[in-house]
Design a protein around this motif. Sequence first.
Motif, PDB file in Angstrom:
ATOM      1  N   ASP A  98       0.823  -1.212   0.000  1.00 34.28           N
ATOM      2  CA  ASP A  98       0.000   0.000   0.000  1.00 34.28           C
ATOM      3  C   ASP A  98       0.860   1.266   0.000  1.00 34.28           C
ATOM      4  O   ASP A  98       0.393   2.338  -0.389  1.00 34.28           O
ATOM      5  CB  ASP A  98      -0.997   0.005   1.170  1.00 34.28           C
ATOM      6  CG  ASP A  98      -0.348  -0.262   2.510  1.00 34.28           C
ATOM      7  OD1 ASP A  98       0.849  -0.600   2.522  1.00 34.28           O
ATOM      8  OD2 ASP A  98      -1.031  -0.133   3.547  1.00 34.28           O
ATOM      9  N   PRO A 130      -9.461  -0.857  -8.485  1.00 34.93           N
ATOM     10  CA  PRO A 130     -10.391  -0.331  -7.486  1.00 34.93           C
ATOM     11  C   PRO A 130     -11.355  -1.406  -6.981  1.00 34.93           C
ATOM     12  O   PRO A 130     -11.797  -2.252  -7.746  1.00 34.93           O
ATOM     13  CB  PRO A 130     -11.142   0.771  -8.248  1.00 34.93           C
ATOM     14  CG  PRO A 130     -11.012   0.403  -9.676  1.00 34.93           C
ATOM     15  CD  PRO A 130      -9.744  -0.366  -9.839  1.00 34.93           C
ATOM     16  N   ASN A 138     -15.031  -1.133  -0.431  1.00 30.03           N
ATOM     17  CA  ASN A 138     -14.798  -1.623   0.930  1.00 30.03           C
ATOM     18  C   ASN A 138     -15.679  -0.833   1.885  1.00 30.03           C
ATOM     19  O   ASN A 138     -15.460   0.368   2.074  1.00 30.03           O
ATOM     20  CB  ASN A 138     -13.314  -1.451   1.305  1.00 30.03           C
ATOM     21  CG  ASN A 138     -13.041  -1.845   2.736  1.00 30.03           C
ATOM     22  OD1 ASN A 138     -13.483  -2.891   3.188  1.00 30.03           O
ATOM     23  ND2 ASN A 138     -12.327  -0.992   3.460  1.00 30.03           N
ATOM     24  N   ASP A 193     -16.968   2.373   0.543  1.00 31.04           N
ATOM     25  CA  ASP A 193     -16.010   3.322  -0.036  1.00 31.04           C
ATOM     26  C   ASP A 193     -15.169   2.620  -1.092  1.00 31.04           C
ATOM     27  O   ASP A 193     -14.925   1.419  -1.007  1.00 31.04           O
ATOM     28  CB  ASP A 193     -15.075   3.870   1.052  1.00 31.04           C
ATOM     29  CG  ASP A 193     -15.799   4.838   1.971  1.00 31.04           C
ATOM     30  OD1 ASP A 193     -16.685   5.543   1.464  1.00 31.04           O
ATOM     31  OD2 ASP A 193     -15.492   4.855   3.175  1.00 31.04           O
ATOM     32  N   THR A 200     -11.672   1.854  -2.787  1.00 36.00           N
ATOM     33  CA  THR A 200     -10.256   1.824  -2.412  1.00 36.00           C
ATOM     34  C   THR A 200      -9.517   0.919  -3.397  1.00 36.00           C
ATOM     35  O   THR A 200     -10.132   0.358  -4.309  1.00 36.00           O
ATOM     36  CB  THR A 200     -10.103   1.319  -0.963  1.00 36.00           C
ATOM     37  OG1 THR A 200      -8.744   1.424  -0.572  1.00 36.00           O
ATOM     38  CG2 THR A 200     -10.535  -0.131  -0.837  1.00 36.00           C
ATOM     39  N   SER A 201      -8.211   0.819  -3.245  1.00 36.88           N
ATOM     40  CA  SER A 201      -7.462  -0.083  -4.128  1.00 36.88           C
ATOM     41  C   SER A 201      -7.269  -1.420  -3.422  1.00 36.88           C
ATOM     42  O   SER A 201      -7.384  -1.509  -2.189  1.00 36.88           O
ATOM     43  CB  SER A 201      -6.104   0.516  -4.477  1.00 36.88           C
ATOM     44  OG  SER A 201      -5.283   0.553  -3.337  1.00 36.88           O
ATOM     45  N   ASP A 240      -4.559  -1.071  -0.833  1.00 38.91           N
ATOM     46  CA  ASP A 240      -5.015  -0.452   0.405  1.00 38.91           C
ATOM     47  C   ASP A 240      -5.853  -1.416   1.234  1.00 38.91           C
ATOM     48  O   ASP A 240      -5.761  -1.448   2.465  1.00 38.91           O
ATOM     49  CB  ASP A 240      -5.830   0.810   0.101  1.00 38.91           C
ATOM     50  CG  ASP A 240      -4.929   2.015  -0.134  1.00 38.91           C
ATOM     51  OD1 ASP A 240      -3.760   1.963   0.309  1.00 38.91           O
ATOM     52  OD2 ASP A 240      -5.374   2.977  -0.763  1.00 38.91           O
ATOM     53  N   LEU A 241      -6.643  -2.207   0.546  1.00 37.02           N
ATOM     54  CA  LEU A 241      -7.507  -3.164   1.243  1.00 37.02           C
ATOM     55  C   LEU A 241      -6.658  -4.171   2.027  1.00 37.02           C
ATOM     56  O   LEU A 241      -6.957  -4.493   3.185  1.00 37.02           O
ATOM     57  CB  LEU A 241      -8.397  -3.890   0.229  1.00 37.02           C
ATOM     58  CG  LEU A 241      -9.512  -4.754   0.811  1.00 37.02           C
ATOM     59  CD1 LEU A 241     -10.466  -3.934   1.666  1.00 37.02           C
ATOM     60  CD2 LEU A 241     -10.280  -5.453  -0.292  1.00 37.02           C
ATOM     61  N   TYR A 263      -5.336  -2.396   5.063  1.00 38.73           N
ATOM     62  CA  TYR A 263      -6.301  -2.155   6.140  1.00 38.73           C
ATOM     63  C   TYR A 263      -6.373  -3.352   7.086  1.00 38.73           C
ATOM     64  O   TYR A 263      -6.637  -3.211   8.280  1.00 38.73           O
ATOM     65  CB  TYR A 263      -7.698  -1.918   5.567  1.00 38.73           C
ATOM     66  CG  TYR A 263      -7.843  -0.652   4.762  1.00 38.73           C
ATOM     67  CD1 TYR A 263      -6.987   0.438   4.955  1.00 38.73           C
ATOM     68  CD2 TYR A 263      -8.854  -0.532   3.797  1.00 38.73           C
ATOM     69  CE1 TYR A 263      -7.118   1.587   4.203  1.00 38.73           C
ATOM     70  CE2 TYR A 263      -8.993   0.627   3.048  1.00 38.73           C
ATOM     71  CZ  TYR A 263      -8.120   1.686   3.251  1.00 38.73           C
ATOM     72  OH  TYR A 263      -8.248   2.812   2.516  1.00 38.73           O
ATOM     73  N   GLU A 267      -1.710   9.435   1.885  1.00 38.11           N
ATOM     74  CA  GLU A 267      -3.100   9.675   1.522  1.00 38.11           C
ATOM     75  C   GLU A 267      -3.471  11.144   1.691  1.00 38.11           C
ATOM     76  O   GLU A 267      -4.330  11.510   2.471  1.00 38.11           O
ATOM     77  CB  GLU A 267      -4.017   8.765   2.346  1.00 38.11           C
ATOM     78  CG  GLU A 267      -3.916   7.317   1.935  1.00 38.11           C
ATOM     79  CD  GLU A 267      -4.202   7.110   0.451  1.00 38.11           C
ATOM     80  OE1 GLU A 267      -5.144   7.725  -0.060  1.00 38.11           O
ATOM     81  OE2 GLU A 267      -3.472   6.346  -0.187  1.00 38.11           O
ATOM     82  N   ARG A 324      -4.335  11.978  -5.574  1.00 38.70           N
ATOM     83  CA  ARG A 324      -5.094  10.830  -5.097  1.00 38.70           C
ATOM     84  C   ARG A 324      -5.836  10.162  -6.245  1.00 38.70           C
ATOM     85  O   ARG A 324      -7.019  10.318  -6.439  1.00 38.70           O
ATOM     86  CB  ARG A 324      -6.070  11.255  -4.014  1.00 38.70           C
ATOM     87  CG  ARG A 324      -5.383  11.748  -2.767  1.00 38.70           C
ATOM     88  CD  ARG A 324      -6.277  11.633  -1.584  1.00 38.70           C
ATOM     89  NE  ARG A 324      -6.650  10.245  -1.365  1.00 38.70           N
ATOM     90  CZ  ARG A 324      -7.567   9.869  -0.488  1.00 38.70           C
ATOM     91  NH1 ARG A 324      -8.206  10.763   0.217  1.00 38.70           N
ATOM     92  NH2 ARG A 324      -7.854   8.597  -0.322  1.00 38.70           N
TER      93      ARG A 324
END
Lengths: 279, 264
Positions: A57, A174, A177, A180, A182-183, A186-187, A190, A205, A210
């Motif tokens: 990420d 994309p 999640n 929202d 997210t990529s 990023d997922l 998280y 971020e 962005r």
Amino acid sequence: MTENDRAILKVSELSPQAIGWSRTLDLLIIVVAAFLIWSVSHISFLLLGGDWDFFIDWKDRQYWILIIPITTIIMAASFQAIFWNLFRLPIGATASLLLLLLGTWIVRYHSWEGLAYFPISLVVPGTCLMGALVLDAILVLSRSWLVTGMFGATLYGLLFYPANWTYMAGYFQPVMNMGDMTSVADLIGYVFPRAGTPEYIRIIERGTLRTFGDTPTWVSAFFAAFVCIFLYYLFWGLGVLACNARFFPVGERFKSLYGAKGAKDQTAGGPVTQPGASS
Amino acid sequence: MSIQASSIPSARVPSTPKAEKMFNLGPVAIGWGLLLAIYAGFRLYQGAFSFEYGLDATSPEFATYWLTLFQIEVPLIFGSGLCIWLYLWFTRDRDMDNMSGETELKRYFGLLAWFMMYTFSFLWIASFFGEGDATWHQTVIRDTALTPSHIVVFYACVPMYIVFGVSSLLYATTRIPAFARGYSLPLIMAVLGPGLILPNLGFNEWGHAFWMTEEIFSHPLHWGFPILGWTGLALGGLFIQVIGRMAVLFKEVGGPPAEDADLA
């Protein structure tokens, strides 16, 4: 042994015995140099820009594309200078980045995944090998550090992102999640909060870049190429400096203490005799 | 079409028993094997006890499993190093002016053997346990300077390569004429620079005690480590010194040049 090998050995004016010693020396130098390149390239990269390579990420479109090329080209340039100056071998950049990649893969597997149980998909390293090959190729073709810095370092900075795109593309897709967008990268991030997560939110971020990639990546790549040119020259100079083989004179007391009181010069050894004469 | 074995040109350079004696790989292989066993042992120990007993420096389990290791490894490594250094010093060559070329050549190979140990041991802190330290900090941060990661990387791996670095320096200055007659700038740089990483830990831990810098591993507080690591590049200059002298010795000790028949 090829005709070329025989011609080189004849010019060297070495005995068959000394040729064997010389080949042994070659092998020892290769081993010592490989460990050195691996160590120095890794510690330099690790502590100057490692965070941006540790996690998927953090491989963002602004800092990753900038920081990784400029923190890796420095040792690539230094080792290129050393190998080119000492041995006329255009392999310094490739050796540096190849051994760095080997080192990072070993650690990602054995420490990040093996010790801390992060999934390898979170900690997969990037690669700078394509840029390194281009850097070495331009050096051998141009035989000039000036030209290599101008064109090679530019390409090194520019090629980093496309060279990594093949395996990175899937992570930039994309996904939704919890309502929202997210990529995928990023997922994954998280799910595994780390000590660096607050900094990730604070540093990465934010700003106007962005997006999931696209044009901001090229802005970053061109800026990386710009910085790489200057750092290449600076660290080529460091490599040249490192090839300084100077001995500083010492006093008679030092020589006496070390059993070299009657020395006549700074570099030569004692009287050279044939094997077996003394040991 | 068949090819007779005798007609295939040999890719090997003719060697003699003497050539094999000039450099003995045995001690280096044993040294590497020992180091590899030690480093693998550290990694397995970390895997077994880091998260189990290493999270709280005030717990009795931490004292048992980690402080004990710290208290054993530091005196053991530096004590062993001191023994090696004293041995190298007291067995030094006191009459280098009358050294034979063959002896000098053997000692240059000996110096390279020391550097094979030195660079191998440096590799483990600069690469494997160095980045491994980041896995700990990104996972559990730290409570004191003595974490399970630091006890291995800083207080075992760093002293270990310092022992080999200083030994290389001592071996060169006590046994090889060129290094006894002048301070070799690259040799001192290549040993002293990485060695300064140990005192730099003082600054590192001082900074970590006051600034919350766990979030970024490449924080400016850490930049002293790579800068000191760069001094390892000075081995390039040392290669010139070593290879330059060995090339002369090859010709003078090795006897007359090879004939065409020898190279066939």
